[in-house]
Design a protein around this motif. Sequence first.
Motif, PDB file in Angstrom:
ATOM      1  N   GLU A  35       0.823  -1.215  -0.009  1.00 33.08           N
ATOM      2  CA  GLU A  35       0.018   0.015  -0.100  1.00 33.08           C
ATOM      3  C   GLU A  35       0.896   1.244   0.049  1.00 33.08           C
ATOM      4  N   PHE A  36       2.073   1.090   0.666  1.00 25.65           N
ATOM      5  CA  PHE A  36       2.827   2.480   0.618  1.00 25.65           C
ATOM      6  C   PHE A  36       3.595   2.558  -0.633  1.00 25.65           C
ATOM      7  N   LEU A  37       3.762   1.623  -1.272  1.00 25.56           N
ATOM      8  CA  LEU A  37       4.362   1.592  -2.800  1.00 25.56           C
ATOM      9  C   LEU A  37       3.108   1.957  -3.920  1.00 25.56           C
ATOM     10  N   HIS A  38       1.948   1.769  -3.397  1.00 25.15           N
ATOM     11  CA  HIS A  38       0.617   1.753  -4.341  1.00 25.15           C
ATOM     12  C   HIS A  38       0.669   0.669  -5.489  1.00 25.15           C
ATOM     13  N   ILE A  39       1.190  -0.668  -5.026  1.00 24.00           N
ATOM     14  CA  ILE A  39       0.870  -1.829  -6.078  1.00 24.00           C
ATOM     15  C   ILE A  39       0.139  -2.895  -5.320  1.00 24.00           C
ATOM     16  N   PRO A  40      -0.439  -3.531  -6.339  1.00 25.40           N
ATOM     17  CA  PRO A  40      -1.440  -4.532  -5.713  1.00 25.40           C
ATOM     18  C   PRO A  40      -0.950  -5.602  -4.843  1.00 25.40           C
ATOM     19  N   GLY A  41       0.500  -6.073  -4.740  1.00 25.82           N
ATOM     20  CA  GLY A  41       0.792  -7.110  -4.080  1.00 25.82           C
ATOM     21  C   GLY A  41       2.183  -7.742  -4.546  1.00 25.82           C
ATOM     22  N   GLY A  42       2.310  -8.913  -4.196  1.00 26.11           N
ATOM     23  CA  GLY A  42       3.801  -9.740  -4.602  1.00 26.11           C
ATOM     24  C   GLY A  42       4.298 -10.278  -3.581  1.00 26.11           C
ATOM     25  N   ILE A  43       4.401  -9.610  -2.520  1.00 32.19           N
ATOM     26  CA  ILE A  43       5.164 -10.114  -1.161  1.00 32.19           C
ATOM     27  C   ILE A  43       4.679 -11.463  -0.583  1.00 32.19           C
ATOM     28  N   ILE A 120      16.769 -19.140  -8.257  1.00 28.46           N
ATOM     29  CA  ILE A 120      16.210 -18.698  -9.647  1.00 28.46           C
ATOM     30  C   ILE A 120      14.859 -19.081  -9.656  1.00 28.46           C
ATOM     31  N   ALA A 121      14.356 -20.395  -9.049  1.00 28.42           N
ATOM     32  CA  ALA A 121      12.938 -20.722  -9.261  1.00 28.42           C
ATOM     33  C   ALA A 121      12.239 -19.900  -8.423  1.00 28.42           C
ATOM     34  N   SER A 122      12.505 -19.475  -7.288  1.00 30.47           N
ATOM     35  CA  SER A 122      11.869 -18.495  -6.210  1.00 30.47           C
ATOM     36  C   SER A 122      11.470 -17.411  -7.094  1.00 30.47           C
ATOM     37  N   VAL A 123      12.537 -16.593  -7.638  1.00 34.55           N
ATOM     38  CA  VAL A 123      12.332 -15.348  -8.315  1.00 34.55           C
ATOM     39  C   VAL A 123      11.558 -15.619  -9.407  1.00 34.55           C
ATOM     40  N   LEU A 124      11.920 -16.461 -10.435  1.00 35.98           N
ATOM     41  CA  LEU A 124      10.830 -16.552 -11.654  1.00 35.98           C
ATOM     42  C   LEU A 124       9.726 -17.215 -11.441  1.00 35.98           C
ATOM     43  N   ALA A 125       9.215 -17.579 -10.322  1.00 43.71           N
ATOM     44  CA  ALA A 125       7.840 -18.057  -9.866  1.00 43.71           C
ATOM     45  C   ALA A 125       7.149 -17.024  -9.480  1.00 43.71           C
ATOM     46  N   SER A 126       7.838 -15.927  -8.627  1.00 47.51           N
ATOM     47  CA  SER A 126       7.211 -14.784  -7.982  1.00 47.51           C
ATOM     48  C   SER A 126       6.811 -13.815  -9.456  1.00 47.51           C
ATOM     49  N   VAL A 127       7.818 -13.662  -9.944  1.00 42.50           N
ATOM     50  CA  VAL A 127       7.663 -13.054 -11.153  1.00 42.50           C
ATOM     51  C   VAL A 127       6.579 -13.208 -12.169  1.00 42.50           C
ATOM     52  N   THR A 128       6.453 -14.587 -12.347  1.00 45.40           N
ATOM     53  CA  THR A 128       5.333 -15.380 -13.247  1.00 45.40           C
ATOM     54  C   THR A 128       3.710 -15.056 -12.382  1.00 45.40           C
ATOM     55  N   ALA A 129       3.863 -15.268 -11.082  1.00 43.24           N
ATOM     56  CA  ALA A 129       2.677 -14.904 -10.445  1.00 43.24           C
ATOM     57  C   ALA A 129       2.337 -13.519 -10.530  1.00 43.24           C
ATOM     58  N   CYS A 130       3.148 -12.677 -10.365  1.00 42.45           N
ATOM     59  CA  CYS A 130       2.821 -11.051 -10.571  1.00 42.45           C
ATOM     60  C   CYS A 130       2.348 -10.876 -12.017  1.00 42.45           C
ATOM     61  N   LEU A 131       3.120 -11.139 -13.183  1.00 51.03           N
ATOM     62  CA  LEU A 131       2.578 -10.886 -14.277  1.00 51.03           C
ATOM     63  C   LEU A 131       1.252 -11.658 -14.620  1.00 51.03           C
ATOM     64  N   THR A 132       0.730 -12.740 -14.073  1.00 49.18           N
ATOM     65  CA  THR A 132      -0.275 -13.448 -14.282  1.00 49.18           C
ATOM     66  C   THR A 132      -1.156 -12.669 -13.588  1.00 49.18           C
ATOM     67  N   ILE A 136      -4.492 -10.966 -15.682  1.00 48.46           N
ATOM     68  CA  ILE A 136      -5.762 -11.370 -15.331  1.00 48.46           C
ATOM     69  C   ILE A 136      -6.727 -10.116 -14.624  1.00 48.46           C
ATOM     70  N   VAL A 137      -5.870  -9.396 -13.901  1.00 53.52           N
ATOM     71  CA  VAL A 137      -6.893  -8.762 -13.092  1.00 53.52           C
ATOM     72  C   VAL A 137      -6.456  -7.083 -13.329  1.00 53.52           C
ATOM     73  N   PHE A 138      -5.143  -6.797 -12.949  1.00 57.10           N
ATOM     74  CA  PHE A 138      -4.684  -5.559 -12.878  1.00 57.10           C
ATOM     75  C   PHE A 138      -4.455  -4.475 -13.932  1.00 57.10           C
ATOM     76  N   ASN A 139      -4.032  -4.988 -14.876  1.00 57.96           N
ATOM     77  CA  ASN A 139      -3.612  -4.302 -16.346  1.00 57.96           C
ATOM     78  C   ASN A 139      -2.908  -3.287 -16.063  1.00 57.96           C
ATOM     79  N   VAL A 144       4.467   1.486 -12.954  1.00 54.13           N
ATOM     80  CA  VAL A 144       3.817   0.746 -11.856  1.00 54.13           C
ATOM     81  C   VAL A 144       3.984  -0.662 -11.969  1.00 54.13           C
ATOM     82  N   LEU A 145       3.833  -1.069 -13.228  1.00 54.11           N
ATOM     83  CA  LEU A 145       3.960  -2.604 -13.669  1.00 54.11           C
ATOM     84  C   LEU A 145       5.469  -2.976 -13.409  1.00 54.11           C
ATOM     85  N   PHE A 146       6.321  -2.144 -13.396  1.00 53.10           N
ATOM     86  CA  PHE A 146       7.871  -2.125 -13.162  1.00 53.10           C
ATOM     87  C   PHE A 146       8.099  -2.410 -11.952  1.00 53.10           C
ATOM     88  N   VAL A 147       7.389  -1.505 -11.011  1.00 49.44           N
ATOM     89  CA  VAL A 147       7.855  -1.515  -9.604  1.00 49.44           C
ATOM     90  C   VAL A 147       7.076  -2.716  -8.991  1.00 49.44           C
TER      91      VAL A 147
END
Length: 191
Positions: A35-43, A120-132, A136-139, A144-147
């Motif tokens: 919320e501080f960064l004004h992004i949907p999630g990811g952590i 590498i698996a953890s980083v790429l899986a997190s980025v994949t979940a973020c982009l998915t 699907i939802v945020f567009n 903002v997408l970069f952050v």
Amino acid sequence: MKKTDLRSLIFMALCCDLGLFAKKLISPAANFITEFLHIPGGIATSFSLMFLVIAAALMPFPLCATVMGVVQSLLALCFGMTGSMGALAPIGYILPGIVIDLVFFLAEKLSGRRENGILIASVLASVTACLTANFIVFNLRGIVLFVYTIVAATSGSVCGLLGEKLVERLHPVIGLRQAQEKISYRNKETS
């Protein structure tokens, strides 16, 4: 394909459950940062995916993380833990599982050890979940997408480092049994 024993199945089921419920536990703290960064999630998602990475690193079965992603998605649907993706949430669980399996497959082929692909698996899986989730939802677009992607990758790397330590601690318990099973399996084949 090797037979899966009950102990391995219980460990994988435990990791699926831990991933779902740990996400719920860490979400309030993670939401404070996002919320501080004004992004949907990811952590919180990165923390949840860490358990799939750990299980896939310790269980050398083909498509282990993908199957666990399917199980997690079904559990999330049943428990109503789909978040903003709703009925499309299974895609957000299955695609990172596929990425985890691909990274471990390549790590095993290139270096001979699955454990070399944890970070590498953890980083790429997190980025994949973020982009998915973004698709699907945020567009989101632009900065903002970069952050959002950088936060997911950073939290994925932190969870990957934590996952490496946990695999290191769990390997003597889980890995020892599998090494003994491999030896007995090879002895049966040769006799």
